[in-house]
Design a protein around this motif. Structure first.
Motif, PDB file in Angstrom:
ATOM      1  N   ALA A  83       0.839  -1.196   0.000  1.00 20.87           N
ATOM      2  CA  ALA A  83       0.000   0.000   0.000  1.00 20.87           C
ATOM      3  C   ALA A  83       0.871   1.243   0.000  1.00 20.87           C
ATOM      4  N   ILE A 124       2.918   2.469  13.536  1.00 24.36           N
ATOM      5  CA  ILE A 124       2.518   2.777  12.153  1.00 24.36           C
ATOM      6  C   ILE A 124       0.988   2.674  12.067  1.00 24.36           C
ATOM      7  N   PRO A 125       0.317   3.692  11.517  1.00 30.89           N
ATOM      8  CA  PRO A 125      -1.147   3.605  11.363  1.00 30.89           C
ATOM      9  C   PRO A 125      -1.506   2.669  10.216  1.00 30.89           C
ATOM     10  N   ASN A 143      -4.881   2.753   8.252  1.00 29.42           N
ATOM     11  CA  ASN A 143      -5.051   3.889   7.345  1.00 29.42           C
ATOM     12  C   ASN A 143      -4.455   3.587   5.973  1.00 29.42           C
ATOM     13  N   TYR A 144      -3.355   2.835   5.965  1.00 25.55           N
ATOM     14  CA  TYR A 144      -2.767   2.449   4.680  1.00 25.55           C
ATOM     15  C   TYR A 144      -3.706   1.519   3.918  1.00 25.55           C
ATOM     16  N   ARG A 158      -6.964   1.316   4.243  1.00 25.90           N
ATOM     17  CA  ARG A 158      -8.141   2.049   3.781  1.00 25.90           C
ATOM     18  C   ARG A 158      -7.796   2.872   2.546  1.00 25.90           C
ATOM     19  N   TYR A 159      -6.597   3.471   2.598  1.00 30.79           N
ATOM     20  CA  TYR A 159      -6.144   4.248   1.436  1.00 30.79           C
ATOM     21  C   TYR A 159      -6.076   3.351   0.200  1.00 30.79           C
TER      22      TYR A 159
END
Lengths: 182, 561
Positions: free
Chosen positions: B391, B421-422, B425-426, B428-429
């Motif tokens: 991602a 590390i979030p 969010n990766y 979802r991106y």
């Protein structure tokens, strides 16, 4: 000796017949590479590549007659895809062709005189209207090619960038501070 | 009965559930206004069916379902519609969406409504009632229940009732099961009837002993058969549908497979409760239990009217001044609200008031050290470190190959990551980029089809025009040949191979000849009684005209030379 020759000739004739038959029976219509390239192109049909539509550009690319960086709507990602597909090196966009934000055409209906020139120019039939009747754009089918702008005699068409709303919103690339490692 | 199976991974975050379970569910005071979003469910947004200024009754439909995958939205109390416009809603994007704003009149006046006996009613009618009552999955996914309560292709053996409620802070299902277990089980019977399911397994995490006891008692009291309450171990995310099915039945629902294909279907306990209210009492989904917790004076569960602004709800629990933001849902998967004025929706199981002391800002992320702790806890048995890698590099094809879309975004990986590390969010991106590309590809396909059809049409029109012209010319030639044969037998007949230019010249010559003939045939009239002097004058004038004509002709010749 003769028997062997006859056998070989027999085999050759038989295989030749099979090949000849399959060449007719399983003939591939059109150039499959053109189809593959056409699938990568964004189908805006805008003609910014200098060809009258995506398919002609794909044909030119397949023949090696055009560069892979002539399609601004495809973006840099499109160039990468074409480079992968055609086994070429990536070339950045030239000076005159920076990719623009996606937009759709909008007709100012109070100014429109109903001349039908834009309808004739639209490559995807995304404009509804008739002679001396108001025209309007089917926004969901407009590819943003801008081909309707030039023929309009009263300049009533403008390009509106597609605004972000709750339906087309995308998650952003996560950006966060990275701690310096000493 | 204890659960016999377990799922892979999982984490044990601090639960923080006792704060909000000390007091029973409270009713909220009528808010000053209700902001009711028209898109509170999975699928197409409901279409508004009221006008600004219209007076609506409690339970009146204000948004009707549009399309198959959609659901209805209702007025939560009686009052006047003051606006139908874009308002901020509880969504990750922070973008506004279409909402109906209602100013309550304080009378809380119901629309006429009656229930039906589900045993005497056709299943299609029951599903229609669920749809018209706006019943959706209240566990957070808000998928329309009428579509889930239907399986004609596969036989449903087990219906799972989800009371696990694994996410920290949230206690709304716990309190509902403690206080209203009978109606939950009745609703479950309706859903079982619709699915022809053989047995019902109710999964409740073992950190809710009161709820387990209440539900077990209700099963006995209600004489429910083939219905078992199962205490499941407390581990996040046991409340995920696939995870709970796995715990209760041992059946694993693989990627791309629907649970119904395995004979399983799962409903949340609150969904079963609202299904019962809708069927037996004719009450649409107008309110839900919401846990109000976090940085508030007294954390508690409230029965909240849909559309109640979050700040008015928080005020009833005693909001504190150092609250800097609100989270809808739990701390693992919740949505940070863009504003405290958004209305409560069907998905809002919990509102957490957040303060910097309660949820300190995330520490800066460090590079991934590939420790694979995320892989150890992933309940979907993915390789989160690889997904992160792809991602991050925008290598979406590879991310999909590694089953990105099996990720349930539970946040267990982010929770354990030693590098902060979030990760989610990766993912979802990457997911939203892939969806956007798919949509673009579909749009391109449509454009290609339309363009090709246009080319075809233009070609066809050209051909038709050419054919028509050819026919017309042919007809004209035939007619002319016929008229020539009658009127001017001396005219040169046109050969079939005659040049069109020659033919045109011939026609022009013929027309000129006809004009000349007519001119010479015309004699001046009224000349019989003229005097000889007048005749002489006419002759003179004619001579002058002829001379002028001659001069003009010679002039033109000179010029052309």
């Amino acid at each position: 000796m003769i028997a062997a020759l006859l056998v070989m000739i027999g085999i050759a004739v038989f295989l030749g017949a099979v090949l000849g038959f399959s060449a007719i029976k399983f003939k591939v219509q059109g150039n499959p590479l053109v189809e593959k390239i056409d699938a990568v192109l964004p189908q805006t049909q805008c003609g910014q590549c200098g060809f009258p539509g995506c398919k002609p550009y794909a044909e030119a690319l397949a023949k090696g007659e055009a560069d892979i960086n002539k399609c601004p709507p495809g973006g840099e990602e499109g160039i990468h895809k074409l480079a992968d597909l055609l086994g070429k090196e990536f070339i950045p966009f030239g000076e005159g062709a920076p990719p623009k934000a996606k937009s759709v055409a909008f007709i100012d209906e109070s100014t429109c005189i109903g001349c039908t020139l834009c309808i004739q120019a639209c490559p995807v039939d995304a404009i509804v209207g008739a002679a001396k009747q108001m025209h309007t754009i089917i926004a969901s089918e407009c590819t943003g090619c801008e081909l309707c702008l030039a023929p309009c005699p009263v300049d009533c068409i403008s390009m509106l960038p597609i605004a972000e709303d709750i339906t087309n919103w995308k998650w952003r690339y996560p950006v966060f501070p990275i701690q310096a490692t000493i | 009965m204890k659960a016999a199976f377990k799922f892979h991974g999982g984490v044990h975050p601090p639960t923080h559930k006792t704060e909000s379970t000390r007091t029973p569910i409270a009713q909220t005071a009528l808010p000053s206004k209700l902001v009711i979003p028209l898109h509170q469910h999975v699928g197409a947004r409901a279409k508004p069916v009221v006008q600004v200024g219209e007076h609506v009754l409690k339970g009146q439909m204000i948004g009707k379902p549009e399309g198959r995958l959609s659901n209805a939205v209702h007025a939560s109390t009686s009052g006047t519609v003051s606006a139908i416009d874009l308002q901020l809603v509880a969504h990750h994007s922070g973008q506004p969406d279409l909402c109906v704003t209602i100013v309550p009149d304080g009378r809380d006046e119901w629309i006429a409504h009656t229930g039906v006996d589900y045993k005497q009613t056709a299943h299609t009618e029951l599903r229609h009632l669920l749809r018209q009552a706006g019943v959706v999955g209240l566990g957070g996914a808000v998928f329309p229940s009428d579509l889930k309560a239907y399986s004609n292709k596969h036989k449903i053996k087990t219906m799972v009732l989800n009371g696990a409620e694994c996410e920290p802070y949230i206690t709304c299902d716990d309190m509902l099961m403690r206080e209203r277990p009978a109606d939950i089980l009745r609703g479950a019977e309706v859903l079982r009837e619709l699915l022809y399911a053989e047995e019902i397994l109710i999964g409740i995490e073992d950190n809710k002993p009161e709820a387990i006891a209440a539900m077990r008692q209700a099963v006995i009291d209600g004489k429910h058969e083939h219905m078992t309450v199962v205490a499941v171990p407390t581990v996040y995310p046991s409340g995920g549908a696939k995870q709970l099915m796995r715990i209760l039945t041992g059946i694993e629902v693989a990627a791309g497979v629907r649970s119904t294909e395995k004979g399983l279907q799962c409903f949340n306990v609150a969904t079963a409760y609202s299904a019962w209210r809708a069927i037996a009492h004719g009450e649409p989904l107008l309110s839900r239990i919401v846990t109000v917790t976090g940085n508030v004076a007294h954390a508690q569960n409230f029965e909240v009217l849909l559309g109640t602004p979050v700040d008015e709800l928080m005020a009833q629990a005693g909001s504190r001044p150092d609250t800097d933001k609100h989270i809808m849902g739990g701390p693992m998967m919740g949505v940070q609200l863009p504003s405290a004025t958004v209305g409560i929706t069907k998905a809002a199981n919990c509102i957490i008031a957040s303060s910097p002391a309660l949820f300190p800002p995330p520490k800066p992320a460090l590079p991934c050290i590939r420790c694979t702790r995320c892989a150890e806890v992933c309940p979907a048995e993915l390789q989160p470190q690889d997904l992160y890698w792809f991602a991050k590099a925008n290598n979406f094809g590879k991310a999909q190959e590694f089953h990105l879309f099996d990720c349930i975004e539970c946040g267990a990986c982010t929770y354990v990551c030693p590098s902060n590390i979030p990760l989610v969010n990766y993912y979802r991106y990457a997911k939203s980029e892939i969806w956007a590309r798919e949509q673009e590809a579909q749009a391109a396909e449509l454009a290609r089809e339309r363009h090709e059809f246009r080319q075809l049409r233009i070609e066809r029109e050209k051909q038709e025009k050419a054919e028509k012209l050819a026919q017309k010319e042919k007809a004209a030639a035939v007619a002319k040949a016929a008229s020539d044969a009658v009127q001017m037998p001396t005219a040169t007949p046109l050969g079939p191979n005659a040049d069109p230019d020659d033919a045109m010249q011939l026609r022009i010559d013929a027309a000129l000849a006809r004009a000349k003939e007519q001119a010479s045939a015309a004699h001046p009239k009224n000349t019989e009684t003229l005097t000889p002097q007048q005749h002489a004058e006419i002759a003179e004038a004619d001579a002058r005209r002829a001379k002028a004509h001659e001069m003009a002709l010679s002039d033109a010749e000179q010029k052309s030379e």
